[in-house]
Structures are given as structure tokens and as C-alpha cells.
Write a protein that holds these residues in place. Structure first.
Motif: not given
Length: 283
Positions: A166-175
């Protein structure tokens, strides 16, 4: 006219779906205030101890605080198991944050040999049910001498793969522009993680911790397999132990057990929706 009809049909369908979810909770809330005699002729016939077929009701015929009073003031075992749940779940969540967040940041922002393979293994561990890894977890905990202790519940939860995913997908969304701006300002990789990754990826972190709390708080099979000492059992094992002889207390305990997850959800609903929404948008 057609749009109005469609809107009303949609509202009816949504209301019916919500009713299916809320009706059991409302029935349980009403049962908390029912005396033992009323429960005997309303709900307990499926257990073989009732006096009549099930007759559900949203309002007690004779409201009583007896079950709550007995649970809160005359059931020390309930509080022992409540604190056992806290002792097991809170350190597990802190461990997931300390271990999972850096691992997720590495998967999201760094390139290293075997990254895709390792991440696929994480996904595979998420797909596998708990029963598949239960024996191997038991053997590892036995070799470490951690069976029949709180650590038997804490350590496997800390190394759970789901929060990392879950946190990986959130970090991948950081511009990327934010990361580049941090690097241009002289921030290193560790500083960027703390100054950019955690604040911007906060919804994903909260989402992972909330879902981890729900899983740990409601854990049933793990404590049954790893904990033989009843004094170490979490709250989830308190309910099956009292259903047969104290049904009113069981309903009250179920209602009290729902309070922490509900409060956490209400306070983290925005982050949960944003974290899951960001995951869907990434897909």
C-alpha cells in the motif's frame, strides 16, 4: 422524468445495500440493552438454548444496563484481553511503520537489481492466505522461543507484506518535480524521504496502518495457533468463550470491541479514501 426514476431506483438500491450492512449492527446494539430473559426468546434458539424462534427487534422490550455493567465492572477477564490486544497491535503497527515505510520508499524510488522480483514476492505473499504460511510461521517462532508470548503476534505482523504494498503505491504517486526540487535544495535521499516522502505519502501510510489495525485487532486464527496461555489471549478470543452461558455480555463485549476500529475509521476516513483513491488512480 426518466432521470428522476433512475435516481430513485439508484437510491433504493443503495439504501438496501446500506441496510444489509447496518442491520446486523443495529440489532446487536439493541441486544446490548436486552436482559437475559428477552435474549432467550429472541436470539438464542440457533445456539440450542433459546425458548422460541428468532424474533429480531431494533428496540428492547425492557431496556437494561445489566450486561454493560457486568462487562465493565464484573468481568476482569475482558479488560485483560483488551489490554492484550493493545499490547499486541500497537507495537505491531509501530514496527510496520518503521520497517514498511523505508522498504516501500526503496521500492517506489530506487532502482536496484532484483527489485521487480522482490516486489512480486511481496505481492505473492499478499495473495497467499494465512493458512498457507501458518505452519512455517509456527516453526520459526518455535525455533526462536517466541511461542506463547506477545511477540508471537507482534513479529509476524511487523513483517507483513500488505502495508509495504500500500505504501509503495502511495510513494509512487509522488510527483517527480517535488523530489527534484528537494534534491536541488541539497536534500539527500534520507532527508527527501522524511521531508517529502512521509508528508506527501501520508494518506497511504495512514491507510496501511488502519488496515493493519483492523487485521490485528480482529485476528482469530493466529492467537489460537500461537498462544496456549489464556492470559495472553486477545479480545477476539473473548467472545467465543462467553457466548454459550452469558449471551447478553457477549453482545455487550462485541459492541465495545467495535469502538476502537470505528473511532479510528471516523478519524482517518479522509486519509483512507485518499490513499485508496491514489492507488486506484495509479492503476
Amino acid at each position: 422524468m426518466r432521470k428522476i426514476v433512475q435516481t430513485r431506483i439508484q437510491w433504493i438500491i443503495l439504501f438496501g445495500a446500506c441496510l444489509l450492512i447496518w442491520l446486523p449492527l443495529l440489532l446487536m446494539a439493541a441486544a446490548v440493552f436486552m436482559p437475559e430473559d428477552e435474549l432467550l426468546w429472541r436470539y438464542l434458539s440457533p445456539l440450542g438454548i433459546g425458548r422460541a424462534p428468532v424474533r429480531a427487534a431494533l428496540i428492547p422490550s425492557y431496556p437494561s444496563w445489566e450486561a454493560l455493567m457486568e462487562l465493565l465492572f464484573h468481568s476482569p477477564g475482558f479488560f485483560v484481553m483488551f489490554w492484550n490486544s493493545c499490547i499486541q497491535v500497537i507495537p505491531m503497527l509501530l514496527g510496520q511503520l518503521l520497517v514498511g515505510a523505508p522498504a516501500a520508499w526503496a521500492f517506489a524510488q530506487f532502482s536496484f537489481p532484483g527489485r521487480r522480483l522482490i516486489f512480486c514476492l511481496y505481492v505473492l505473499l499478499i495473495v497467499l492466505p494465512f493458512q498457507v504460511t501458518q505452519v512455517s510461521n509456527y516453526l520459526v517462532l518455535d525455533k526462536l522461543g517466541l511461542l506463547d508470548s506477545h511477540w508471537a503476534m507482534i513479529l509476524p505482523g511487523i513483517w507483513s507484506a500488505f502495508p509495504v504494498f500500500i505504501m509503495t503505491r502511495s510513494f509512487q504517486a509522488i510527483p517527480k518535480s517535488l523530489l527534484e526540487a528537494a534534491y536541488l535544495d541539497g536534500a539527500g535521499k534520507v532527508e527527501t524521504f522524511f521531508l517529502v516522502g512521509i508528508p506527501v505519502g501520508y494518506p497511504g501510510i495512514v491507510t496501511a496502518l488502519l488496515l493493519g489495525f483492523m487485521d490485528g485487532w480482529n485476528a482469530l486464527e493466529q492467537p489460537m495457533a500461537y498462544l496456549r496461555d489464556i492470559s495472553l489471549w486477545p479480545l477476539a478470543l473473548y467472545l467465543p468463550d462467553i457466548v454459550q452461558d452469558k449471551a447478553a455480555v457477549a453482545f455487550a463485549a462485541g459492541a465495545v470491541m467495535m469502538v476502537p476500529p470505528v473511532l479510528l475509521y471516523l478519524n482517518g476516513q479522509g486519509e483512507l479514501e485518499e490513499g485508496m483513491g491514489g492507488y486506484e488512480g495509479k492503476e
